[in-house]
Design a protein around this motif. Structure first.
Motif, PDB file in Angstrom:
ATOM      1  N   UNK A  19     100.890 119.867  13.342  1.00 41.31           N
ATOM      2  CA  UNK A  19     101.667 119.147  13.863  1.00 41.31           C
ATOM      3  C   UNK A  19     102.012 120.090  15.518  1.00 41.31           C
ATOM      4  N   UNK A  20     101.821 119.237  16.603  1.00 37.13           N
ATOM      5  CA  UNK A  20     102.109 119.770  17.912  1.00 37.13           C
ATOM      6  C   UNK A  20     103.750 120.006  17.985  1.00 37.13           C
ATOM      7  N   UNK A  21     104.095 120.831  19.082  1.00 37.13           N
ATOM      8  CA  UNK A  21     105.446 120.968  19.393  1.00 37.13           C
ATOM      9  C   UNK A  21     106.028 121.061  20.994  1.00 37.13           C
ATOM     10  N   UNK A  22     106.687 119.836  21.134  1.00 40.18           N
ATOM     11  CA  UNK A  22     106.715 119.714  22.693  1.00 40.18           C
ATOM     12  C   UNK A  22     108.150 119.886  23.185  1.00 40.18           C
ATOM     13  N   UNK A  23     108.449 121.140  23.630  1.00 39.77           N
ATOM     14  CA  UNK A  23     109.995 121.820  24.081  1.00 39.77           C
ATOM     15  C   UNK A  23     110.557 121.062  25.347  1.00 39.77           C
ATOM     16  N   UNK A  24     111.997 121.251  25.849  1.00 41.86           N
ATOM     17  CA  UNK A  24     112.689 119.815  26.825  1.00 41.86           C
ATOM     18  C   UNK A  24     112.488 121.072  27.594  1.00 41.86           C
ATOM     19  N   UNK A  25     113.432 120.714  28.430  1.00 42.62           N
ATOM     20  CA  UNK A  25     113.986 121.222  29.492  1.00 42.62           C
ATOM     21  C   UNK A  25     115.279 121.643  30.177  1.00 42.62           C
ATOM     22  N   UNK A  26     115.341 123.402  30.196  1.00 42.69           N
ATOM     23  CA  UNK A  26     114.337 124.043  30.637  1.00 42.69           C
ATOM     24  C   UNK A  26     114.199 125.745  29.841  1.00 42.69           C
ATOM     25  N   UNK A  27     113.748 125.078  28.808  1.00 40.26           N
ATOM     26  CA  UNK A  27     113.338 125.965  27.432  1.00 40.26           C
ATOM     27  C   UNK A  27     111.478 126.073  27.299  1.00 40.26           C
ATOM     28  N   UNK A  28     111.251 126.980  26.755  1.00 38.59           N
ATOM     29  CA  UNK A  28     109.953 127.247  26.736  1.00 38.59           C
ATOM     30  C   UNK A  28     109.485 127.149  24.855  1.00 38.59           C
ATOM     31  N   UNK A  29     108.667 127.748  24.107  1.00 35.42           N
ATOM     32  CA  UNK A  29     107.833 127.454  23.224  1.00 35.42           C
ATOM     33  C   UNK A  29     109.042 127.941  21.890  1.00 35.42           C
ATOM     34  N   UNK A  30     109.655 128.857  22.390  1.00 34.91           N
ATOM     35  CA  UNK A  30     110.004 129.665  21.177  1.00 34.91           C
ATOM     36  C   UNK A  30     111.350 128.983  21.087  1.00 34.91           C
ATOM     37  N   UNK A  52     104.991 125.288  34.360  1.00 38.05           N
ATOM     38  CA  UNK A  52     106.063 125.514  34.744  1.00 38.05           C
ATOM     39  C   UNK A  52     106.631 126.393  33.995  1.00 38.05           C
ATOM     40  N   UNK A  53     106.567 126.503  33.095  1.00 33.55           N
ATOM     41  CA  UNK A  53     107.168 127.036  32.103  1.00 33.55           C
ATOM     42  C   UNK A  53     107.143 128.464  31.636  1.00 33.55           C
ATOM     43  N   UNK A  54     108.252 128.878  30.479  1.00 34.52           N
ATOM     44  CA  UNK A  54     107.478 130.079  29.502  1.00 34.52           C
ATOM     45  C   UNK A  54     106.661 131.346  30.411  1.00 34.52           C
ATOM     46  N   UNK A  55     105.260 130.856  29.457  1.00 34.62           N
ATOM     47  CA  UNK A  55     104.044 132.313  30.276  1.00 34.62           C
ATOM     48  C   UNK A  55     103.058 130.958  31.014  1.00 34.62           C
ATOM     49  N   UNK A  56     103.340 129.816  30.506  1.00 36.41           N
ATOM     50  CA  UNK A  56     101.955 128.926  31.037  1.00 36.41           C
ATOM     51  C   UNK A  56     102.466 128.636  32.998  1.00 36.41           C
ATOM     52  N   UNK A  57     100.843 128.974  33.542  1.00 37.27           N
ATOM     53  CA  UNK A  57     101.609 128.445  35.067  1.00 37.27           C
ATOM     54  C   UNK A  57     102.248 127.925  35.964  1.00 37.27           C
ATOM     55  N   UNK A  58     102.756 127.775  37.082  1.00 40.26           N
ATOM     56  CA  UNK A  58     103.443 127.510  37.974  1.00 40.26           C
ATOM     57  C   UNK A  58     103.009 126.870  38.190  1.00 40.26           C
ATOM     58  N   UNK A  59     103.074 125.116  38.707  1.00 38.71           N
ATOM     59  CA  UNK A  59     102.144 124.810  40.484  1.00 38.71           C
ATOM     60  C   UNK A  59     103.720 123.787  40.607  1.00 38.71           C
ATOM     61  N   UNK A  60     103.956 124.896  42.201  1.00 33.05           N
ATOM     62  CA  UNK A  60     104.863 124.408  43.040  1.00 33.05           C
ATOM     63  C   UNK A  60     104.827 122.529  43.013  1.00 33.05           C
ATOM     64  N   UNK A  61     105.896 121.847  43.083  1.00 32.24           N
ATOM     65  CA  UNK A  61     105.977 120.797  44.059  1.00 32.24           C
ATOM     66  C   UNK A  61     106.289 119.676  43.684  1.00 32.24           C
ATOM     67  N   UNK A  62     105.672 118.671  42.413  1.00 34.80           N
ATOM     68  CA  UNK A  62     106.345 117.706  41.061  1.00 34.80           C
ATOM     69  C   UNK A  62     105.093 117.748  40.325  1.00 34.80           C
ATOM     70  N   UNK A  63     105.498 117.829  38.687  1.00 36.45           N
ATOM     71  CA  UNK A  63     105.031 117.564  38.000  1.00 36.45           C
ATOM     72  C   UNK A  63     105.210 115.990  37.056  1.00 36.45           C
ATOM     73  N   UNK A  64     104.742 115.561  37.506  1.00 37.92           N
ATOM     74  CA  UNK A  64     105.310 114.132  36.504  1.00 37.92           C
ATOM     75  C   UNK A  64     104.491 114.148  35.032  1.00 37.92           C
ATOM     76  N   UNK A 173     110.885 129.994  35.091  1.00 39.91           N
ATOM     77  CA  UNK A 173     110.684 130.016  36.702  1.00 39.91           C
ATOM     78  C   UNK A 173     111.527 128.646  37.848  1.00 39.91           C
ATOM     79  N   UNK A 174     112.482 128.855  38.425  1.00 37.60           N
ATOM     80  CA  UNK A 174     112.955 127.625  39.144  1.00 37.60           C
ATOM     81  C   UNK A 174     111.944 126.879  40.155  1.00 37.60           C
ATOM     82  N   UNK A 175     111.103 126.695  40.422  1.00 40.01           N
ATOM     83  CA  UNK A 175     109.606 126.247  41.338  1.00 40.01           C
ATOM     84  C   UNK A 175     109.350 125.494  39.926  1.00 40.01           C
TER      85      UNK A 175
END
Length: 262
Positions: A19-30, A52-64, A173-175
């Motif tokens: 089972x892989x769990x995909x969270x929503x915005x603007x949340x995290x894996x918890x 861009x969420x939780x402890x994963x890296x943030x990439x500014x700009x646009x994330x499709x 992270x707002x970015x």
């Protein structure tokens, strides 16, 4: 190579479908804590923080949404997860649809689409999402979190759950949040895809959800060839946290069916 995404995982000895769990915005894996607690003892469960969420890296700009789906595919590859059920909520549901389009039924054995919808963005919605992205970059997350808390969860929700939801939102992270909003504003129409889904699907919605009302869930359910609809009373946009026992019962029934058919 280590995976790009931060994640939690357990790996018990079992033949059950992971089972892989995909969270929503603007949340995290918890966000998935009640589900990990319930299912991790007997099933492999993976819960990542999206880019861009939780402890994963943030990439500014646009994330499709396609970038989020590519990240999920990479994580599955690195962890050696050949097949799985994707369970998702809100924006995570749209990422799950993108994942199914990318990976197909050979790898995605079941879909759980909670409090989400497949429609493309409207011109007004595009403007609204981009304006919100601008606001989050300018002001940060707290004002937004204060405003939407009692739409994310019902007003009568337990204070501890409200505090958890608010904490996830303000910690984002707002970015990262802005990049996701801009990407989501450009999402495609997933309705034609849903008519071709060949795996079992569980559609879940909170009875009082204002973001994705029951009518949206009913319309999505009607598109899917093999779907079950569960409406959870006295919940809003996050029934997995608001009434986790009822959500988990529906998920357990669904997973048992997928296990039996795999």
């Amino acid at each position: 190579m280590p995976p790009f995404l931060t994640y939690d995982e357990n790996h018990p000895r079992t033949t059950r479908t992971p089972l892989l769990l995909i969270h929503g915005h603007p949340f995290d894996r918890t966000m998935w804590h009640p589900q990990r607690t319930a299912f991790a003892p007997t099933r492999r469960v993976v819960a990542p923080d999206l880019r861009g969420y939780g402890a994963s890296p943030v990439t500014p700009g646009i994330t499709p949404l396609s970038r989020f789906a590519a990240d999920i595919e990479e994580l599955l590859d690195v962890l050696g997860v050949a097949t799985c059920v994707l369970a998702s909520l809100s924006m995570g549901g749209q990422i799950a649809m993108e994942c199914y389009d990318r990976l197909g039924p050979e790898r995605v054995r079941g879909l759980v689409l909670a409090d989400t919808f497949p429609d493309p963005e409207t011109p007004e919605g595009r403007r609204t999402r981009n304006a919100m992205a601008d606001r989050l970059l300018r002001e940060g997350m707290r004002g937004y979190a204060d405003e939407v808390l009692e739409k994310m969860v019902a007003p009568h929700t337990h204070p501890d759950v409200k505090a958890h939801v608010h904490r996830m939102m303000t910690a984002t992270n707002p970015e990262g949040a802005a990049a996701a909003l801009r990407g989501r504003a450009e999402r495609p129409d997933y309705r034609p895809l849903l008519t071709k889904v060949t795996v079992p699907t569980l559609v879940v919605v909170g009875a009082d959800d204002e973001y994705t009302p029951v009518s949206d869930a009913q319309s999505m359910h009607a598109l899917l060839p093999d779907a079950t609809l569960r409406i959870i009373d006295r919940t809003s946009h996050m029934p997995n946290l608001e009434r986790p026992d009822e959500f988990n019962r529906a998920l357990e029934e669904f997973l048992t069916r997928v296990d039996e058919e795999s």
